[in-house]
Structures are given as C-alpha cells and as structure tokens.
Design a protein around this motif. Structure first.
Motif, PDB file in Angstrom:
ATOM      1  N   LYS A 105     -18.450  -1.059   7.937  1.00  0.00           N
ATOM      2  CA  LYS A 105     -17.090  -0.421   7.645  1.00  0.00           C
ATOM      3  C   LYS A 105     -17.259   0.621   6.488  1.00  0.00           C
ATOM      4  CE  LYS A 105     -15.017  -5.251   7.849  1.00  0.00           C
ATOM      5  NZ  LYS A 105     -14.117  -6.021   7.043  1.00  0.00           N
ATOM      6  N   SER A 106     -18.396   1.172   6.451  1.00  0.00           N
ATOM      7  CA  SER A 106     -18.335   2.304   5.536  1.00  0.00           C
ATOM      8  C   SER A 106     -18.875   3.382   6.285  1.00  0.00           C
ATOM      9  CB  SER A 106     -19.544   2.129   4.627  1.00  0.00           C
ATOM     10  OG  SER A 106     -19.388   0.732   3.782  1.00  0.00           O
ATOM     11  N   LYS A 107     -18.263   4.571   5.677  1.00  0.00           N
ATOM     12  CA  LYS A 107     -18.264   5.907   6.152  1.00  0.00           C
ATOM     13  C   LYS A 107     -18.733   6.788   4.930  1.00  0.00           C
ATOM     14  CE  LYS A 107     -16.273   9.826   8.648  1.00  0.00           C
ATOM     15  NZ  LYS A 107     -15.059  10.268   9.251  1.00  0.00           N
ATOM     16  N   ILE A 108     -19.761   7.398   5.215  1.00  0.00           N
ATOM     17  CA  ILE A 108     -20.260   8.253   3.855  1.00  0.00           C
ATOM     18  C   ILE A 108     -20.510   9.817   4.604  1.00  0.00           C
ATOM     19  CG2 ILE A 108     -22.243   8.709   2.417  1.00  0.00           C
ATOM     20  CD1 ILE A 108     -22.929   6.043   2.603  1.00  0.00           C
ATOM     21  N   ASN A 109     -19.773  10.808   3.948  1.00  0.00           N
ATOM     22  CA  ASN A 109     -19.728  12.052   4.454  1.00  0.00           C
ATOM     23  C   ASN A 109     -20.216  12.908   3.229  1.00  0.00           C
ATOM     24  OD1 ASN A 109     -19.657  14.415   5.617  1.00  0.00           O
ATOM     25  ND2 ASN A 109     -17.459  14.696   5.025  1.00  0.00           N
ATOM     26  N   THR A 110     -21.608  13.484   3.347  1.00  0.00           N
ATOM     27  CA  THR A 110     -22.050  14.262   2.282  1.00  0.00           C
ATOM     28  C   THR A 110     -22.130  15.779   2.598  1.00  0.00           C
ATOM     29  OG1 THR A 110     -24.247  14.022   2.934  1.00  0.00           O
ATOM     30  CG2 THR A 110     -23.565  12.559   1.311  1.00  0.00           C
ATOM     31  N   THR A 111     -21.925  16.566   1.552  1.00  0.00           N
ATOM     32  CA  THR A 111     -22.035  18.122   1.664  1.00  0.00           C
ATOM     33  C   THR A 111     -22.867  18.525   0.678  1.00  0.00           C
ATOM     34  OG1 THR A 111     -19.919  18.075   2.954  1.00  0.00           O
ATOM     35  CG2 THR A 111     -20.816  20.304   2.107  1.00  0.00           C
ATOM     36  N   ALA A 112     -23.918  19.578   0.984  1.00  0.00           N
ATOM     37  CA  ALA A 112     -24.567  20.370  -0.181  1.00  0.00           C
ATOM     38  C   ALA A 112     -24.309  21.733   0.325  1.00  0.00           C
ATOM     39  CB  ALA A 112     -26.014  20.162  -0.035  1.00  0.00           C
ATOM     40  N   ILE A 113     -24.076  22.684  -0.842  1.00  0.00           N
ATOM     41  CA  ILE A 113     -23.930  24.158  -0.452  1.00  0.00           C
ATOM     42  C   ILE A 113     -24.668  24.914  -1.517  1.00  0.00           C
ATOM     43  CG2 ILE A 113     -22.030  25.856  -0.787  1.00  0.00           C
ATOM     44  CD1 ILE A 113     -20.577  22.528  -0.526  1.00  0.00           C
ATOM     45  N   TYR A 114     -25.188  26.128  -1.215  1.00  0.00           N
ATOM     46  CA  TYR A 114     -25.665  27.179  -1.890  1.00  0.00           C
ATOM     47  C   TYR A 114     -24.945  28.429  -1.424  1.00  0.00           C
ATOM     48  CZ  TYR A 114     -28.824  30.877  -3.352  1.00  0.00           C
ATOM     49  OH  TYR A 114     -29.093  32.067  -3.959  1.00  0.00           O
ATOM     50  N   ASN A 115     -24.659  29.196  -2.595  1.00  0.00           N
ATOM     51  CA  ASN A 115     -23.857  30.460  -2.591  1.00  0.00           C
ATOM     52  C   ASN A 115     -24.350  31.498  -3.517  1.00  0.00           C
ATOM     53  OD1 ASN A 115     -22.195  30.106  -4.806  1.00  0.00           O
ATOM     54  ND2 ASN A 115     -21.339  28.365  -3.740  1.00  0.00           N
TER      55      ASN A 115
END
Length: 1019
Positions: free
Chosen positions: A540-550
């Motif tokens: 039932k779990s949803k995981i969304n990850t984001t990693a950014i370099y700028n």
C-alpha cells in the motif's frame, strides 16, 4: 499481460492500488451475504485499489490487483459505493445480478488538478505543502501590460504593490506572506525550472500555470534562496493532435487615475494670504496679495498678467491607447509536439505636447515584442528532448528625467507664468523651468533591451535498469543587454513682462544633438541541472524520491560572475492515499561568503492526512467530499543579504596627499601637512552568512457537497528569520571606521490565509464566487538597539518599515493652551492656535526628536483580500474582482502633503487645505496654514500619515462566445468578444494620490485605468 502492452493509465492504476491498499476488509455483522465482481475502466482494463463501501455503514474493502472484489452485505437493499481517485464515483444496489461488472469513467477535471512544485509535479490531493496556484487562462483576459499586476488579488498570501504607472516601469513589488526581513524580501522566480530575475515582461498568453510556494516544505529544495517564497511559472507546451491557432487582439484606452486636484491661482493666493498672516508677516509687502492683484486673479481676464494654470491638467492627456496582439500555434504528433507564441504590446504615454516639434516623439511610450517556441521531441522509447527558446525586445521612450518633471508639476504654483508668451514663444522665469519645455523640446531618451532565454532538457527513462528510475539533464542560458541613446535640445525661452510688454531671454536655443549611447545593465546566466528520480510501490506504500544537482553562473556587467551550486532532494511517502509524508532538503553554496562558511543545509518535513479516505467518513460523504489536514516545518535561507560583494573581506583604501581631503593623515596644527596613506575602511568578518528562516505551517483542504459546491483552503503559519545582516548599532564608534556588518537581526512573522471558492449551476445559469483573505504581521526581535534607548524608540517589538514621528493630540485651541503645553518651538514656529499639538512622550515638557515614536503601520499591508464573482449564461460571461488591502500607512510630505511645500517652485494647495483652523472654524479638518516649509506642523507626524487601506474594483469583464453555428460558417472553432476594464475605481482615505504609492513626495507616474475591447479567435 505483456509488459510492453501496459498503458500508462494502467501503470498509474497499479500504483494507486498501493495507495488505497488491498483486501482491507472491515468486520461486518454476523449475518451477511457476499457480493463479488470486478471494476474496469471505459476501455475494459481492470482497476486495482478501488475503495468500496456499503453506503451508510463503516463496512468496506478494496479491489485486488486484477480489479476483483468481495464484500459482505446485510440486505439486498444495501447500496455499494465505488470510489477511486481520478474517477467518477459509482453507486450500485446489492440486489443487482452478480457477479458485478462496474465500469468507472475518468473524472477529467480531477485528473487536471496537478500542482507544479519545486523540481516536479504532484497531484493536488497529495500535496502537503502550502502552495497557491492559478492557471494561465485566468490571466490572459486581464487588460494589463504586466504579469506582476495581472496576478493581484488572485493568489492567497501574495501581496502586490504597484507604485508607478509608467509604461515599461509599471511592475508591482511582490511579497509572499508579508515581510520577514528589512534587507531583501523579493521572492525567487523560476520559469520552466530555471531561475529568472522578474515575471514582469512575460506574456500571459505563454503561461500555463503559476504556483506560489510559501512554506518550508515546498521551498526547502531551493535552500539558500527559498526563504522569501518561490514563484514557479510553467509555460505552455504542444499537444498531440491537429494544429490549433489561437489569435487574440486587444485595443484599450488608458486614463490616469488619482491625479492631484490643485487649486487655481485665486484660491491659492487667498490661502497664501492667510498663511502670511499666521507667520506674523504683512501681506502688504507681497505684491501678489494686494487687493488689485487678488481681484485680477479672481477675474482672470489677462492670462499673461494673472496666469492660472493647473500644471497637471495642462500636460497630462485625458486618454492614451494601448494595443496587445498575440498568436499561439499548438499541435503535434507522437514524435514531435510544439507550442509557438508571438506577442506584441504597444503602450502609449500620457503626456501632451510630445509631438510639437514634428522631429520626434518624447512621450513615455513602451513597446514589447515576445517570442516563444517550446518543442518536445521523442527521440526513442527511453528519451525525449525539450527545447524552450524565448526572447523579447523592449523599447522604452521618453523625455529626459521624467521624475523631475513630476516634481515640477506637483510643486509649481499656478500663477508662476503661462505656457506660451503672446508671441508664441515659451514662457519661463529664471530658476523656474517651464515643464512643457522639458516635455516637448528638451530631447528624448530611447532605450532598447534584448532578452534571450534558451533551455534544453533531455529526459531519460531508465526503466530498462529498474522500474521507476529516470534522469533529466537541463542546460540553460539567459541574457539581457541593451543601450540607451540620448538626444538633447533646448529652445529659446523668455520672460514676458505684462506691464512693460518687454521680453527677457531666459535660455538660448540649441539644436537637437545626439549626446551618446550608454549601455543598460548587462546580465548573463548559464546553468546546469541534473535530476535523478526513482518511484517505487510496495504494497500500500508508494515512495517517490528525487535528487538534484544544480549550478549557475550569474554575471552582471563587467563584474566577476556569481557562482552558485547546490544539491537538493525530496522523498515522498504515500500510504493507501491516506497518510502522506515528505522530506525536502537543500544543500547550497555561494562563493560570496568566506571559505569554510559557503555551504548550508536546509531541511524540511511535512505530513498529510486525507481523512476522507477513511471508512468512518462514509457517513458524512454526502457533505464532506474531501478533507486533508497537513503540516510542515523546516529551515530555508536567503542569500540576498545586501551590501557589497565579498562583504566578509576587510577593505583597505589609499588616500592620496591632498590639503583639502579630510580623511588623510595630517601633521601639525597651524598649517598641517597632508601625507596621504592607506586606511582600513571595512573590517573583516569571516563569519558572515545568509539569513535563516525557520517556518511552520498547518493547513486544511476541504471540498464540500457535490460538484465542487464549496472548496476551502485554510493555512496558519509562523516564521522566525535570523541572521539578518546589519551594521552593529550598539558598538561605540571609536575605531574611526564604519560599524562592521553582522548577522544579528531577527524578525518573527505570523499570520493566516483563507481561500474559499463556491460554484453552482441553476438551470442554464452557472455562477461562481471566489474569496481570498490573507493576514501577515511581523515583529522585530533584534535590531541591536543601543543600551539606554527608550523602549518606544527601539526597533525591537515593532514592525519592519513602521513609520516614526510625532503623535498628534489635536489642534491647539488657544494661546493659553499653547502656554500650558510642552514647548515645541524647536521644531519650527511660530506656534499659534490651530497648530498641531504633539504628545510629550518622555515627559520632559519639551517636544523634540526624543518624542518621536512609532506611528501607524508600514507601507506594506498586513491584510490583502479579494472577492471575485462570475456568472455564465448562454455564451455570456460577466465577471469582476474587488481587491483590497488594510493595515497599511502612506505618508505624504513636502509638496504632496503640506501646504506650500516649498521645493521646486513654491508648493501648491488643494481643497483639503481650504478647511483650515481659525477661531471661527474650530472644527476644521486641517491645522493653521504656514508658508514656512520647516514649520512644526510639517514634521512627520500621525496627522499627515494617512491610512493606506483601500478597496479597488480591480477588473470587470463581459464576454460573449459566438454560437457554434456561426463559427462553423466562419470556419473557426470559437470566437469570443470581450469588453473589460482594469483598475476602474478605488475607495480610500487618500485624495489625489494612489494608496499604493511608495513615493512620499507624490512624484510618481500615476497609475492607469484601462478600458479594453478584445477578440479571441480559435482556428
């Protein structure tokens, strides 16, 4: 089913299954029968995760991965309710034939509710931060030339202040949730993922949506630049399908509003005579105040001997025109999608006499050409490339030193001289320029600025490595450059003596001459951005990850570039569509600070609880359709701390030998010699850093009743801003150098926001009513007040920018009243009955600077609100918006506030000054009159500080969509004709000036009302 045949919609449904859970059975009564079936969409594809409840009970379950379900019922009369995010709810009787096959249709309106956030998008239902949004379609018909003014009153928590109406310089200052710093409160502007300096020149026809990020959770990914809030602008993109062309044309008439209405010569001189008497002078000694002179001005038969000019009215047009045209082209295939927009704006100035020479126009015109091309290219199964290319060319025209002309218009007395002499030459007096000469025949400046924005994005689907993995690469380039060309001339001007009929030349003519070209500010910004995303569903779990370099390099003019770099990250967690959590962080660095102190970590966390996804809410589901509680807390930063670059470094300067230089090294007393040398002008402080903002927010989102009958968003917030840069005020200045800069300032800011939206349909009539209300109050916690400062003169405990002056108790009623009151002659006299009576704050029986105290508010309102009704019927639409502000103050001094203000021509008077105090008029609204510009009455005080509260009819629009039959005859899809107006009426406590003005001398270019006729054609 073969993985390759899985549609995107099916994949989303599988994910949403994990949001709502599987086999979530609730215990039922012991006597029950099972109902079985399957749930599918319009295409027959099964839908996992559908929430099924028995209406009126707490019994419920969800469909499994194949869309199948089993649920117990106690009676054949039970009604089953099927709910699934993004689909329209279905109800079915348990007595129907089994097994059930439930077909659910997509709720297209719900699917569109996607919110743009920092470095991504979220469904509105799962957003846990404080974000206000508006669609571009709600902005395009507002007849204003500036996007910053088009958003006024349309976004909760956003304060706009438009202080000037000059074409090309009419941008509004924007504050998000008020002010939390006295250094720089400007929000960060992001357009299509890339930082930009302003939103003012963006054509609203290019805008898809605007999101305003307000709390720490939504802004933490911007780290050191997120504390003042973030404005995200997403431009339109192409769509798969046949090509569509949208043409819009608007023609508008502009009228200056809130023009000061000064008195004519005769009324002016009557007040001047009274002021002369009040100052203890004899009017007989003033030739303008003799009986003969006053009678001549009253009759007005000789305009050369007795001039009577209201200068504002003489040089300001009653109407100027503006034109706006735009063409949008949108379309595409599966491989290539495109959006192209071309726009043109021509906004006229409001001055007369600007074409008298027939050689050039000196009016304050503004022209802008916008271009945008957004292309999306599908390279292969795993890669897409997007190219955004946009540019604009601006041309601004006008006579030299426009602000100085407004100073003359507001100060020049009406009897000074006529515009032209009897022989047609320009009239003038020595030391008092003729404003018409400045406007018509002093030359002009022409400024042209070119701006270019290029963004390339390569999106990589890395699902061949693992499902849910993606990598986006972004390269951007932005530049602005231009130049101003100047031309100058001067005509002959003369003083005509009406008694002798002789002419005395004041200035000699000089021909129109090119005086050179000066570059405008040059700006370039290059950036690179990498974004790695990963989405995973587990049960039932949803995981969304984001990693950014700028990283970005900003360069202004010939200065060394500013280099900024950083990392950002986000982890989103969603359990069964009910429990939401999000962690955001930014780790940013700036080379503007000392080594070892250049990077900072800015974390934030937010939680959300969708209460309506609980089975126990079924009993109230007919009323409460959606209810979410959310909260956030975190830290963000602000590196716009003011001051010079590399302020942490110590600075030494060389002083050459010079007898007249006071900052040299002198020896001797009688005739000291000057040797010059090096001295320390700024001490080093390697600990200087950015501002830090600790923010908290609690919010509620609710949808009540069917068909979006009532939507409510409510937020409460607080903020503590620390490390505000300022010069130390409590240190003794014994070093001989300016006080060092320290991060010692501190402010707290708190408030709340309400956004209520109601819509309904009665027969063929649709209507809506939207209301916004925002409150934000700040308090200075530390301004390094020196020891011994009286509490009422400290900055601590008061608002940023709060005015300070004398508190007025009323008018002196008699000489006895003056004699029995604290003396205030040191402030300027003479003091007579009818003058302003100040409060002796410190009780020393003397009114002086030690009695100055905080008064009123600042010029940034604490409260902003709007009310927007709209009615639609058979193709007709009538809409309006009332927008207002409260808890603000506006100060008018000198020629804008005081009688006979003094500077640049003697000062004028208005009807307000006619109701002055005399023994015969003790209930007057204005104190006794004085010619002296330094009189006690003309200090900053609570009498001259006016309320900045106002209600404005911001815009009204009536439009008509032509019937389809008529459009088919024209071979077009749609034609809309509209009449609209902007800034039509203002109710305030201020006469002659706009309540949003920030110029306390009243020398700002007036705001404009716009009356517009437009047509939009969809081919």
């Amino acid at each position: 089913m073969n993985k390759r045949n899985l549609s995107l919609s099916f994949t989303l449904r599988v994910m949403l299954l994990l949001l709502f859970g599987m086999n979530n059975m609730v215990t039922y009564g012991q006597n029950k029968n099972n109902v079985t079936g399957i749930v599918v969409d319009q295409k027959g594809l099964s839908i996992p995760g559908v929430n099924i409840t028995v209406k009126g009970t707490k019994s419920g379950t969800t469909t499994d991965f194949e869309g199948k379900f089993t649920i117990g019922v106690t009676s054949p009369s039970n009604i089953l309710v099927f709910n699934y995010t993004g689909f329209i709810s279905v109800e079915k009787s348990a007595s129907d034939k089994q097994p059930f096959k439930i077909v659910m249709n997509e709720d297209r309106q719900s699917l569109k509710e996607v919110v743009v956030i920092g470095y991504g998008k979220q469904k509105k239902e799962t957003v846990t931060g404080a974000i206000s949004t508006i669609q571009g379609k709600d902005l395009v018909d507002v007849p204003t030339s500036n996007l910053s003014t088009a958003i006024a009153g349309k976004l909760s928590g956003v304060v706009t202040i438009q202080s000037s109406g000059r074409p090309g310089e009419d941008a509004a200052s924007i504050f998000i949730r008020g002010q939390s710093t006295w250094v720089n409160s400007r929000p960060l502007i992001i357009v299509d993922g890339v930082e930009r300096g302003s939103i003012s020149e963006i054509d609203p026809n290019e805008v898809q949506s605007i999101s305003v990020l307000k709390d720490a959770s939504s802004t933490a990914v911007y780290g050191v630049r997120g504390a003042n809030g973030v404005i995200l602008i997403t431009t339109k993109r192409g769509k798969e399908g046949s090509q569509k062309i949208i043409i819009s044309a608007n023609f508008g008439a502009q009228q200056p509003v809130n023009i000061p209405n000064f008195l004519g010569s005769y009324e002016h001189l009557l007040l001047r005579k009274q002021a002369t008497l009040n100052d203890g002078l004899d009017p007989v000694n003033d030739p303008l105040l003799t009986d003969e002179s006053l009678e001549g001005f009253r009759l007005g038969n000789d305009k050369y001997k007795y001039p009577n000019l209201k200068w504002y009215n003489e040089v300001i047009k009653s109407m100027a025109f503006q034109q706006r045209y735009n063409i949008n082209v949108v379309g595409g295939t599966k491989k290539v999608k495109y959006f192209v927009s071309v726009g043109y704006l021509d906004q006229g100035g409001m001055f007369k006499y600007t074409n008298t020479s027939n050689k050039y126009s000196s009016d304050t015109d503004y022209k802008r050409f916008n271009f945008r091309s957004n292309i999306d290219l599908t390279i292969n199964k795993y890669q897409t490339f997007s190219a955004n290319i946009s540019g604009r060319t601006e041309e601004k025209n006008g006579f030299p030193d426009v602000s100085n002309v407004f100073q003359t218009l507001i100060a020049k007395v009406p009897y000074a001289h006529p515009i032209f002499n009897p022989d047609g030459s320009y009239a003038a007096i020595a030391g008092q320029p003729n404003p018409v000469v400045k406007i018509a025949n002093s030359g002009y400046d022409n400024t042209r600025i070119n701006n270019y924005d290029i963004v390339g994005v390569l999106k990589n689907d890395l699902s061949f490595i693992t499902d849910g993995l993606s990598l986006d690469m972004n390269l951007s380039y932005n530049s602005s450059m231009g130049a101003t060309k100047g031309y100058r001339e001067q005509p002959d001007t003369f003083y005509f003596n009406p008694n002798t009929e002789e002419y005395d030349q004041i200035t000699e003519s000089s021909p129109l001459t090119y005086v050179g070209e000066s570059a405008t500010d040059t700006y370039t910004n290059t950036g690179i951005q990498l974004k790695l995303g990963y989405t995973k569903s587990i049960g039932k779990s949803k995981i969304n990850t984001t990693a950014i370099y700028n990283q970005q390099n900003e360069k202004y003019n010939a200065n060394n570039p500013f280099v900024l770099m950083g990392y950002a990250g986000r982890v989103e967690y969603d359990y069964a569509g009910k429990y939401l959590a999000e962690f955001n962080m930014g780790y940013n660095g700036s080379e503007n600070f000392a080594p070892g102190n250049q990077f900072g970590f800015f974390p934030a966390v937010s939680l959300g609880y969708v209460v309506t996804n609980e089975p126990f809410m079924e009993s109230v589901s007919s009323v409460v359709k959606f209810l979410k509680i959310r909260g956030s807390s975190g830290m963000v930063g602000n590196d716009k701390i003011g001051g010079n670059r590399f302020l942490w470094q110590g600075l030494y300067q060389y002083i050459p030998p010079s007898p007249s230089n006071l900052q040299n090294f002198g020896f001797g007393t009688t005739n000291p010699s000057s040797l010059g040398g090096i001295y320390e002008s700024r001490s080093e402080n390697r600990l200087l850093t950015w501002e830090k903002s600790n923010k908290q927010n609690i919010g509620i989102d609710a949808k009540l009743f069917d068909k979006n009958l009532l939507n409510i968003t409510f937020d409460v917030f607080s903020e503590r801003r620390t490390n505000i840069l300022m010069a130390a005020r409590s240190l003794l200045n014994t070093t001989g150098i300016p006080s060092p800069q320290y991060n010692i300032g501190e402010v707290k800011n708190w408030g709340y926001e309400i956004d209520i939206r109601h819509s309904h349909k009665i027969g063929q009539v649709e209507y809506s009513l939207n209301g916004l209300y925002s409150f934000a109050r700040n308090e200075i916690i530390n301004y390094d007040d020196p020891a011994g400062t009286p509490e009422y003169q400290k900055f601590k405990g008061y608002r940023i920018g709060q005015y300070r002056g004398f508190k007025v108790l009323g008018f002196f009623t008699s000489q006895e009243d003056i004699d029995n009151s604290p003396s205030q002659t040191t402030l300027g006299g003479p003091i007579i009955p009818g003058d302003l009576k100040y409060e002796d704050i410190n009780g020393d029986n003397q009114i002086d600077v030690r009695d100055r105290t905080p008064i009123g508010y600042s010029n940034v309102p604490e409260i902003v609100y709007s009310l927007s009704p709209e009615i639609r019927w058979k193709g007709f639409t009538l809409s309006a918006m009332f927008q207002g502000a409260a808890n603000a103050s506006v100060l008018f001094v000198s020629n804008a506030g005081y009688e006979f203000g003094g500077a640049a021509g003697g000062g004028q008077v208005t009807q307000t000054h006619q109701d002055f105090w005399t023994p015969e008029n003790p209930n007057a609204s204005y104190p006794s009159l004085h010619l002296n510009p330094q009189h006690s009455n003309k200090n900053v005080n609570s009498f001259h500080l006016k309320s900045g509260n106002y209600v404005r009819l911001r815009n009204v629009q009536i439009s008509y969509d032509l019937p389809d039959k008529f459009c088919k005859k024209l071979n077009v899809s749609n034609v809309k004709v509209l009449l609209s107006g902007n800034n039509l009426k203002t109710w305030s406590h201020i006469d002659g000036f706009d309540p949003e003005t920030l110029d306390q001398n009243g020398e700002a270019y007036p705001q404009q009302s716009v009356y517009n006729l437009g047509v939009n054609i969809n081919l």
